[in-house]
Design an enzyme around this catalytic site. Structure first.
Site, PDB file in Angstrom:
ATOM      1  N   HIS A 291       0.812  -1.218   0.000  1.00 27.11           N
ATOM      2  CA  HIS A 291       0.000   0.000   0.000  1.00 27.11           C
ATOM      3  C   HIS A 291       0.846   1.269   0.000  1.00 27.11           C
ATOM      4  O   HIS A 291       0.308   2.360  -0.226  1.00 27.11           O
ATOM      5  CB  HIS A 291      -0.930   0.008   1.219  1.00 27.11           C
ATOM      6  N   SER A 313      -7.441   0.411  -1.973  1.00 31.91           N
ATOM      7  CA  SER A 313      -6.751  -0.323  -0.921  1.00 31.91           C
ATOM      8  C   SER A 313      -7.551  -1.565  -0.572  1.00 31.91           C
ATOM      9  O   SER A 313      -8.725  -1.678  -0.897  1.00 31.91           O
ATOM     10  CB  SER A 313      -6.582   0.557   0.319  1.00 31.91           C
ATOM     11  N   ASP A 314      -6.910  -2.499   0.121  1.00 34.02           N
ATOM     12  CA  ASP A 314      -7.659  -3.583   0.727  1.00 34.02           C
ATOM     13  C   ASP A 314      -8.170  -3.092   2.078  1.00 34.02           C
ATOM     14  O   ASP A 314      -7.839  -1.987   2.529  1.00 34.02           O
ATOM     15  CB  ASP A 314      -6.786  -4.833   0.877  1.00 34.02           C
ATOM     16  N   TRP A 315      -8.973  -3.901   2.737  1.00 35.53           N
ATOM     17  CA  TRP A 315      -9.636  -3.528   3.989  1.00 35.53           C
ATOM     18  C   TRP A 315      -8.615  -3.015   5.012  1.00 35.53           C
ATOM     19  O   TRP A 315      -7.753  -3.766   5.458  1.00 35.53           O
ATOM     20  CB  TRP A 315     -10.383  -4.741   4.525  1.00 35.53           C
ATOM     21  N   GLY A 317      -6.064  -1.408   4.655  1.00 30.29           N
ATOM     22  CA  GLY A 317      -4.682  -1.555   4.213  1.00 30.29           C
ATOM     23  C   GLY A 317      -3.844  -0.306   4.413  1.00 30.29           C
ATOM     24  O   GLY A 317      -2.640  -0.394   4.683  1.00 30.29           O
TER      25      GLY A 317
END
Length: 772
Positions: A291, A313-315, A317
């Site tokens: 990230h 982004s991921d959760w 992240g």
């Protein structure tokens, strides 16, 4: 009111869109498909909404711009007005929210969309995302199973059905496909990807993207604005499958050459297929969290590949940059992520909270902020949300249709792999007098697999194997005994299972993993059958009665010594909604198994990593020499290799032939190709499928190359005695490789290349190509 609002907004944005790239994209401003390097991203629509986006950006406050970069979670099917959704509703009303994830349902999404479109100052619509991984209402086999089909049509069927069901329920964007190449079966997310090979993963990733989004047909609008399509998300970028020890979210230490040769190719293929978005991964990449990784997100993705879509982004992240030890606080996390190339923050709120001050202090730039916002807005324009922000509630698909179920059943059967079939124990005869169906998954609806849609889990569990066997053999006496629990150690029920087996003509033993035992946060240190399941198999074997084993699982397993006693073993994976029916189709010969393993099955956890595409050592395995690369207590090869799978018939694959035996490296670099052809014949007594596979090995190169690399496959159906010539075309991409140069250097070198063709990665048929 809402129609007036939409007309006012579109009028304010001006007239016809003009061609051009994303505003402020580093090194790509004004880029069009004509400017892209060969093999670059798919052509963008002629109208890229440059003018509309510019006009809208000029009207937005800094707070509204930052709001477009925020994605907040929902509580699945809860509509607006719930206590858990107030934050998202308030942000939408204030025009400070760009996206919501995990919301679905035409009524719920329309209600929230109305708040954003009709109550905010600018009326910018929200984009709704959901993890539609292998089905919405209609659950298809897990992606790893789909890879076992070696058939892009299986993946396409999933994507098309899923997109139609999801879009009609207000979902615009799926967080799929996952294309994490991995050599680590302990990692639970092996179930979400396509296994250990970058070529197979690339082919299936491209097929899934096109299925979700539709194929670009030269029209000015993006294909995924259609009411039966969704935007795709290539994830997880990048090298997530290299997690140390198979522990989720863990460190990845990777060379530039391995990054580019193993992990990046599927993402390149997905972007060439037109993937609208990319998701960053949780892992570090050689010390730098994904990230906050400028090299991967900007230098490679946005500059080198000219990607003008959006990076999410991921959760949490972005927030996790702090836990990584990469950012001191939320403000630093926001700065590092945005400047590295993240365009939208999922769940955590660092950009919204700190972005204004970061901009004022010069820690982030206005140009980069506008670039990120433009990418988000472009996605919304491409989806057609400014013109049609709502879905027709009367047209919402409420459940699996008969056609969708048929597609899922076909996909599941084509994904199954026959691992063993001694004495032609399979297929079973429908005329059999009695059948015992035993095991913890024989009468279970828990065969959907990881990342199944919560609404589908509750309403549409998988068809049970027991029920399907009863329908497939209506004249047989069918008895059932659970035997053991999926994970417990209680063996008290084994006696009933043994009694059922002794009284039956044949027994079907259904064992494996619960769905929750694979997927995210589901790493395993022991890959054997959980609980007392192996004891059940051994007890059935000890009866001396005929039996077959069906495995239902989300990853490769270490198949213990019970394998020797089992006449037949069918790898069914987690097959989805039509699990029982598809398993019965294969067990009783309605469908001949033709799948192949997309990942090696280790003999023991101590062998991991073990994969077909490894490099050779200076002392390769030699059974007669102790001082070579091996274990003292294990054979050198896996239990079952990549590409392996049996059939109910037999095939002969002839010697491969080259269209020419020599080609110059310069010619290959300039686009020249050559052909490899091979004849395949069904030498058995019934129709069946064979997957012909082509592997290459560069014998000597400036960087040590894998002993084999898959570079072509064809699944063919042949009747008894039937033959077909299969042809593969090879070019620079198949015969060259990426070096360790950080700026990206692809080379085709002179030398000898061995080409292998056969029915697995252990193929024997060989010919040699000389590159001059």
């Amino acid at each position: 009111m809402r129609d007036v609002r939409r007309r006012t907004l579109l009028s304010a944005l001006g007239g016809t869109a003009v061609a051009g790239g994303v505003l402020g994209a580093p090194g790509a401003a004004g880029a069009s498909s004509a400017d892209a390097a060969p093999g670059g991203p798919a052509a963008r629509p002629e109208k890229t909404y440059h003018h509309e986006i510019r006009e809208l950006l000029d009207r937005m406050t800094v707070e509204e711009k930052l709001g477009q970069l925020q994605q907040l979670p929902w509580t699945y099917d809860t509509g607006p007005g719930g206590g858990d959704t107030k934050e998202a509703e308030d942000a939408a009303r204030a025009g400070k929210l760009g996206s919501v994830l995990s919301i679905y349902g035409a009524k719920s999404t329309n209600a929230l969309q109305r708040i954003a479109v009709e109550e905010s100052r600018l009326g910018i619509p929200l984009v709704f995302g959901l993890d539609v991984i292998h089905g919405f209402w209609t659950t298809f086999p897990i992606p790893l199973a789909q890879a076992a089909s070696f058939d892009p049509d299986v993946t396409r069927a999933d994507g098309e059905v899923s997109a139609k069901e999801a879009r009609s329920n207000g979902v615009h964007w799926t967080f799929a496909p996952a294309m994490d190449v991995t050599h680590e079966p302990r990692w639970g997310r092996v179930a979400e990807g396509n296994g250990e090979d970058p070529y197979l993963t690339s082919v299936l990733a491209a097929a899934k993207v096109r299925a979700y989004q539709g194929d670009a047909d030269g029209e000015s609008s993006a294909p995924y604005r259609a009411k039966d399509r969704v935007a795709a998300c290539a994830k997880h970028f990048v090298a997530y499958g290299g997690a140390e020890g198979g522990r989720d979210y863990n460190t990845v230490d990777v060379s530039e050459s391995r990054l580019r040769n193993l992990y990046l190719p599927p993402f390149k293929a997905a972007l060439e297929a037109g993937a609208a978005t990319v998701m960053a991964s949780f892992n570090t990449i050689s010390g730098v969290p994904a990230h906050g990784n400028t090299h991967t997100l900007t230098d490679i993705l946005k500059k080198e590949w000219d990607f003008d879509g959006m990076v999410v982004s991921d959760w949490t992240g972005v927030q996790e940059l702090i836990a990584h030890g990469f950012a001191e606080d939320g403000a630093a996390a926001a700065r590092l992520a945005l400047n590295a190339g993240v365009d939208m923050e999922m769940t955590s709120t660092n950009l919204v909270r700190h972005g204004k001050k970061l901009l004022r202090d010069g820690r982030i730039g206005e140009r980069r902020l506008d670039d990120a916002v433009a990418r988000v807005l472009r996605l919304k324009f491409d989806l057609g949300l400014f013109e049609n922000p709502y879905v027709d509630e009367d047209d919402a698909v409420a459940g699996p249709t008969a056609a969708a179920r048929r597609a899922a059943r076909t996909a599941a059967a084509r994904s199954m792999v026959l691992l063993k079939n001694k004495g032609k124990a399979l297929p079973l005869k429908r005329s059999v007098g009695s059948i015992a169906v035993v095991g913890p998954f024989a009468d279970s609806g828990d065969l959907l697999g990881t990342w199944s849609f919560p609404g589908a889990i509750e309403k549409y569990p998988s068809v049970k194997v027991l029920d399907a066997v009863e329908r497939a053999a209506p004249g047989a006496k069918v008895t059932y005994a659970r035997g053991v629990d999926p994970e417990g150690g209680d063996t008290g029920g084994i006696g009933k299972a043994v009694a059922a087996a002794k009284a039956a003509d044949v027994t079907v033993v259904v064992v494996g993993e619960p769905s929750a035992m694979s997927g995210e946060a589901a790493a395993r240190g022991d890959l054997s059958l959980p609980g007392a399941q192996e004891k059940l198999v051994k007890a059935i074997a000890a009866t001396g009665r005929p039996f077959v084993v069906v495995l239902v699982n989300g990853r490769p397993l270490t198949i213990g010594d019970w394998l020797d006693s089992a006449p037949a073993v069918l790898e069914a994976w987690h097959p989805g909604i039509e699990a029982g029916n598809a398993i019965a189709d294969v067990l009783f010969g309605e469908v001949a198994p033709g799948g192949k393993l997309p990942v090696s099955f280790p003999r023991a956890v101590g062998q991991i990593p073990i994969h077909y595409n490894h490099e050779s050592t200076g002392r390769p395995y030699d059974a007669d020499n102790k001082y070579t690369s091996k274990y003292l207590d294990l054979p050198p090869d896996p239990q079952f290799p990549f590409g392996y799978g049996l059939s109910y018939t037999t095939f002969e694959i002839g010697a491969p032939r080259l269209s020419r035996e020599r080609v110059s490296a310069d010619a290959l670099r300039e686009g020249d190709t050559l052909e490899v052809s091979v004849r395949v014949t069904n030498t058995g007594e019934r129709e069946g499928d064979e997957v012909v596979q082509l592997y290459v090995h560069d014998v000597a190169a400036s960087l040590t190359q894998p002993v084999r690399r898959l570079r072509g496959f064809r699944r063919v159906t042949l009747g008894p005695g039937g033959s077909r010539t299969v042809r593969f075309r090879l070019g620079a991409a198949d015969l060259g490789f990426w070096t360790n140069a950080p700026h990206g250097e692809f080379t085709v070198e002179e030398g000898t290349v061995d080409l292998y063709v056969g029915d697995s990665s252990a193929a024997k048929g060989r010919t040699t190509l000389t590159i001059t």
